[in-house]
Design an enzyme around this catalytic site. Structure first.
Site, PDB file in Angstrom:
ATOM      1  N   LYS A  61       0.831  -1.208   0.000  1.00 40.52           N
ATOM      2  CA  LYS A  61       0.000   0.000   0.000  1.00 40.52           C
ATOM      3  C   LYS A  61       0.866   1.259   0.000  1.00 40.52           C
ATOM      4  CE  LYS A  61      -3.790   1.777   2.943  1.00 40.52           C
ATOM      5  NZ  LYS A  61      -4.529   1.432   4.203  1.00 40.52           N
TER       6      LYS A  61
ATOM      7  N   SER B  15      -9.237   1.513   3.552  1.00 39.55           N
ATOM      8  CA  SER B  15      -8.323   2.218   2.666  1.00 39.55           C
ATOM      9  C   SER B  15      -7.357   1.298   1.938  1.00 39.55           C
ATOM     10  CB  SER B  15      -7.532   3.260   3.456  1.00 39.55           C
ATOM     11  OG  SER B  15      -6.770   2.666   4.474  1.00 39.55           O
TER      12      SER B  15
ATOM     13  N   SER C 175      -9.533  -0.778   7.807  1.00 41.17           N
ATOM     14  CA  SER C 175      -8.964  -0.589   6.475  1.00 41.17           C
ATOM     15  C   SER C 175      -8.420  -1.857   5.825  1.00 41.17           C
ATOM     16  CB  SER C 175      -7.856   0.468   6.511  1.00 41.17           C
ATOM     17  OG  SER C 175      -8.407   1.736   6.741  1.00 41.17           O
TER      18      SER C 175
END
Length: 454
Positions: free
Chosen positions: A76, A151, A175
């Site tokens: 990420k 996220s 997330s």
């Protein structure tokens, strides 16, 4: 024989160790899969092809035999990889090149894993749909009209579609678990103190306390494999060197349903409960102590301790128009959901933690929803009226973050073309119990990924 990109991390590493396939073949197969499907999904934002192929050559030439040797993974964009930008999904940070790996990325590399790409996320990780002005929107491979979650949405999509067998994200308010629910993959949110955070720059207290790094995979056994090789200390004062496995505990599970759970999620919970019963667990309905207040204290800590500077840059000067619209709609909802201000939020947190400890001494595992409704349609999170019940729908998620507990998201079913998932919550540092129970659910629910974009 299935294609290489269909296979999980453990299977690929085993085949590379025996010489049945080369690491170069594995990386190449996943690069080809990325080329085939990523243009339609926008999950991987920066393909690290040259570096990954070079790392694969080293594995093959030196006949490395690490537990993750040659296994591709995505990372990420808010996690450091040496030589790559840690953008946080923000245009102004597109040149923020990291000088060294985050501690757990270094641990995974030492075990043989190969970073293959960076993955998309919303700006600052502060929206539940993956979109930003820097990279654009990521699409859900099950339905382009629905969110992939956030996220860690880019990693969930990359794993769900076979672009990689492992994704590395993080979880401060669901997330990892929320995109796992939206994309039909498994995810592990570890305990507070398990995985060392870098702490190279000032980290707000809220994120030190509430956020952790963790893996996404298509199978629970590969969550376990990755987890065993990302638990180094870094420079994290919260880090605790606790063994990965603990003593046996009663196979008792508290099933949390609640009054406002959408029908597809309720069906997934009962299906998971039936799977656990079949596997020899005793499952009974129960209500967690102080769940609503836990959500309020979580929000108060985030609101009061979520930044390191007294002043704050105006959001409209650095974020996309959609993020500005989202935050304008959500901030009043968020503040209202904080409830009555605690005189000392950490003291109340300790009270809630003790109540959960006593409760979990009787039922060590908790089976609960992630979000109490399925993936929403793209754009719905920009509607103030629609957002009003979001904090309530995520209470079982943020309580886990507040209390520093481990949880595993595991897919259960698909309804109307969308995947569903549940979470198994355990006592602190008992990821092993969560993974065991999630594996029992998975064994009876079956596996539905990797999938082609629809």
């Amino acid at each position: 024989m299935s294609q290489l990109w269909h296979q999980g991390a453990g299977e690929l590493a085993g085949r590379i160790r025996t010489g049945e396939v080369s690491a170069h073949e594995v990386v190449t197969a996943h690069l080809e899969r990325i080329e085939a499907v990523n243009p339609r999904l926008n999950a991987i934002t920066d393909v690290l092809a040259e570096q990954a192929l070079e790392a694969a050559k080293v594995v093959d030439r030196e006949r490395k035999t690490g537990p993750l040797c040659g296994v591709p993974m995505t990372v990420k964009e808010n996690i450091d990889i040496a030589g790559s930008a840690t953008t946080h999904g923000v245009v102004a940070m597109r040149e923020a090149i990291a000088r060294e790996d985050a501690p757990h990325i270094g641990e995974l590399r030492a075990a043989g894993a190969i970073p293959l790409g960076r993955t998309n996320m919303p700006e600052f990780g502060m929206r539940w749909h993956t979109d930003n002005a820097l990279r654009g929107a990521t699409r859900n491979p099950w339905s382009a009209g629905h969110t992939p979650g956030a996220s860690s949405g880019g990693d969930a999509v990359a794993v769900a579609t076979g672009m990689v067998p492992l994704g590395m994200g993080n979880d401060g308010a669901g997330s990892l678990r929320w995109p796992a629910q939206c994309c039909g993959v498994a995810a592990l949110k570890p305990s507070l103190g398990r995985v060392g955070m870098a702490m190279r720059a000032p980290v707000p207290f809220a994120f030190q306390l509430l956020a952790v790094h963790g893996p996404i995979a298509r199978e629970v056994r590969n969550l376990r494999l990755a987890f065993a090789h990302l638990c180094g200390p870094g420079a994290d004062p919260w880090y605790a060197p606790v063994p990965l496995d603990g003593p046996p505990l009663p196979k008792h599970v508290a099933l949390v349903t609640g009054d406002n759970v959408a029908a597809p999620i309720a069906e997934a919970l009962w299906a998971a409960a039936a799977a656990l019963t079949d596997a020899g667990y005793a499952v009974e309905e129960a209500e967690p102590p102080h769940l609503a207040r836990a959500s309020e204290i979580f929000i108060q800590i985030m609101l009061n301790h979520g930044r390191v500077h007294e002043g704050q840059t105006p959001v409209e000067s650095i974020a996309s128009a959609d993020f500005v619209r989202f935050w304008a709609a959500f901030e009043p909802v968020w503040r209202h959901a904080a409830g009555t201000a605690a005189a000392d939020p950490m003291a109340e947190r300790a009270t809630i933690a003790r109540a959960w400890h006593d409760w979990m001494c009787r039922t060590p595992l908790v089976l609960a929803p992630i979000r109490t409704a399925p993936a929403f349609r793209v754009g719905e999170d920009l509607d103030p009226a629609w957002l009003a019940d979001w904090p309530e729908s995520m209470r079982a998620v943020v309580a886990v973050n507040l209390l520093g507990l481990p949880a595993v998201a595991v897919p259960v079913d698909a309804t109307d073309g969308l995947p569903q998932a549940v979470q198994v919550i355990g006592p602190r540092f008992r990821e092993d119990l969560c993974l065991d129970a999630a594996a029992a659910i998975e064994a009876r629910a079956g596996r539905r990924t990797p999938i082609d974009p629809r």
